[in-house]
Enzyme design. Structure first.
Site, PDB file in Angstrom:
ATOM      1  N   GLY A  76       0.815  -1.207   0.000  1.00 39.82           N
ATOM      2  CA  GLY A  76       0.000   0.000   0.000  1.00 39.82           C
ATOM      3  C   GLY A  76       0.848   1.256   0.000  1.00 39.82           C
ATOM      4  O   GLY A  76       1.910   1.325  -0.619  1.00 39.82           O
ATOM      5  N   SER A  77       0.389   2.249   0.728  1.00 34.92           N
ATOM      6  CA  SER A  77       1.009   3.575   0.656  1.00 34.92           C
ATOM      7  C   SER A  77       2.411   3.634   1.250  1.00 34.92           C
ATOM      8  O   SER A  77       3.129   4.609   1.014  1.00 34.92           O
ATOM      9  CB  SER A  77       0.116   4.609   1.339  1.00 34.92           C
ATOM     10  OG  SER A  77      -1.083   4.789   0.596  1.00 34.92           O
ATOM     11  N   THR A  78       2.823   2.629   2.020  1.00 32.65           N
ATOM     12  CA  THR A  78       4.203   2.650   2.505  1.00 32.65           C
ATOM     13  C   THR A  78       5.185   2.558   1.342  1.00 32.65           C
ATOM     14  O   THR A  78       6.317   3.042   1.446  1.00 32.65           O
ATOM     15  CB  THR A  78       4.468   1.502   3.499  1.00 32.65           C
ATOM     16  OG1 THR A  78       4.186   0.246   2.871  1.00 32.65           O
ATOM     17  CG2 THR A  78       3.609   1.653   4.742  1.00 32.65           C
TER      18      THR A  78
END
Length: 485
Positions: free
Chosen positions: A215-217
């Site tokens: 995801g956004s990591t």
């Protein structure tokens, strides 16, 4: 008569030579095959005829051996088994070995030639030495903070020392007690069956053997690629990105959970986690540039050993632009282990230099004399130092003014990045909650720890996860424990 005696003597001599040759054939040429024959229990009996060496955390054994009085005499025992199972693995008389118990089996069982007093001693005498010990890099307080922070939820934590690559914690929950399957008999078989049938998969090492959409990591990787490639020269300048963003070659729009993402600068896109900005930046960098950047962080490496094998984190090498856009925000086929994402945070914290992660500090003889040592070594230059410095500022902004406020620690510089990864058909499953971070004590010359946390199927509302509601508090506890030591 004399002739008959000579003939009889010659025949006897011939028979004696044949007997000696046959003995040599069996004892030298066929010995390895006979030793490995499943029907030959002599090597197994010898293997368990002495105590196995210990695995140590902070100088204290977390394993032991007990004389059962049975034919396979010594059986493995574990102290705080569920806490350290993702580190030790198991050593079972029935089911073999895993993790450190497997990777360092020669030292622990006493069969490694490095334990012998002289070269080739074991081979010539066909003997084994007392089992040696394995000293890990795990910090007991950090390990326990991670384990208690997850509180039995499905998830994992990996924590590293950025400057060296030392692994300070590897936790996977729900966990299990390896001692339940150490021996033989019906109770061991029943325990094995129960553990493997458990839907929560307690024997799965989620920290190094399970991959998830990051995801956004993953936007930290995309940001590093954009800065290094010169696609972004000023993180505070507008990026001229529409919101919503139409994926290239399609009519599908990519929305944002956050507001204010249209034309948002890279720094703002990281702070509030804009999908549109990061997806378009990934497309601008291009497939080749994104693949190269991901690989510098460790993606697509099938041979990473710590010394246990680590599952390969994936960034596809063949994609259309719309798929690349999704991959650049940690979706599509992009997957990562928690250890991999801890490596991403570690590279940022360490000025762009990614150190090779390692779990074994040294191996020793039973008496404590060093056999082998593992020192810090560089893995890759993940990004240039200026890019790392810019990303550190952005990650600090995430914690101080953005979505990662739950990771803040008074008097400590903390950088982080939240993430929410969708999964299931049509993203119908509840999302995974991610948080990656690093922490530097006031007055310290460099960050002390980098952490990645993933919580599976988090029950909280998505907006709560995006704000670090599930994973960030766990990371905070882990970082605080590392800073206290």
């Amino acid at each position: 008569m004399t002739r008959c005696i000579r003939r009889a003597a010659a025949l006897c001599l011939l028979l004696l030579v044949a007997l000696l040759l046959n003995a040599a054939r069996v004892q030298v040429l066929e010995a390895p095959g006979l030793d490995d024959n499943p029907a030959n229990r002599r090597s197994t009996i010898a293997r368990y005829g002495q105590p196995r060496g210990n695995i140590l955390v902070g100088g204290v054994p977390v394993t032991g051996s007990v004389d059962t009085g049975e034919q396979l005499a010594y059986e493995r025992r574990y102290r705080d088994g569920p806490l350290y199972a993702p580190v030790t693995g198991y050593a079972s008389q029935t089911y073999g070995t895993t993790l450190i118990e497997y990777a360092e089996d020669g030292i622990l069982s006493g069969t490694d030639s490095a334990l012998a007093p002289f070269p080739l001693w074991n081979e010539v005498t066909r003997s084994q030495q007392p089992g040696g010990n394995v000293v890990t890099t795990i910090d007991a307080a950090v390990q326990r903070a991670a384990y208690e922070g997850l509180a039995g939820r499905r998830g994992a934590v990996a924590a590293l020392e950025p400057s060296t690559g030392r692994i300070l914690a590897l936790v996977s929950t729900p966990s299990y007690d390896p001692g339940l399957i150490s021996g033989t008999g019906p109770s061991v078989t029943d325990a094995w069956r129960r553990l493997n049938a458990d839907p929560s998969l307690p024997m799965l090492n989620r920290a190094i053997r399970q991959t998830y959409p990051p995801g956004s990591t993953f936007k930290i990787v995309t940001a590093a690629a954009a800065l290094d490639a010169g696609v972004v020269t000023d993180p505070r300048a507008d990026t001229d990105t529409p919101s919503p963003y139409v994926l290239p070659g399609t009519t599908t729009t990519l929305p944002n959970e956050a507001e204010g993402c249209e034309d948002a600068p890279l720094a703002e896109a990281i702070r509030v986690s804009c999908n549109t900005v990061m997806a378009e930046l990934g497309v601008r960098v291009g497939l080749s540039g994104m693949v190269d950047a991901a690989r510098r962080f460790g993606f697509d490496d099938p041979g990473l050993l710590i010394p246990s094998g680590v599952a390969k984190s994936n960034f596809d090498t063949e994609m259309s632009d719309d798929q690349l856009a999704l991959s650049s925000i940690g979706q599509f086929d992009t997957t990562a282990t928690p250890l991999q994402m801890a490596m991403v945070a570690s590279a940022v914290a360490n000025g762009g230099e990614l150190m090779h992660p390692y779990l074994v500090d040294r191996t020793t003889t039973r008496s404590g004399s060093a056999v082998r040592r593992t020192g810090p070594r560089a893995y890759h230059r993940a990004m240039n130092p200026r890019t790392a410095a810019q990303l550190r500022e952005m990650m600090v902004d995430v914690v101080e003014r953005g979505t990662g406020s739950n990771a803040a620690i008074d008097g400590v510089t903390v950088g982080g990045k939240t993430g929410t990864a969708q999964h299931g058909v049509d993203n119908s499953g509840r999302p995974y909650a991610w948080f990656i971070s690093w922490a530097q004590a006031r007055g310290a010359g460099r960050p002390a720890v980098a952490v990645a946390v993933v919580v599976e199927d988090a029950a909280a509302h998505r907006t709560d996860i995006s704000g670090g509601g599930n994973a960030a508090p766990v990371a905070r506890s882990v970082m605080a424990a590392a800073l206290r030591d």
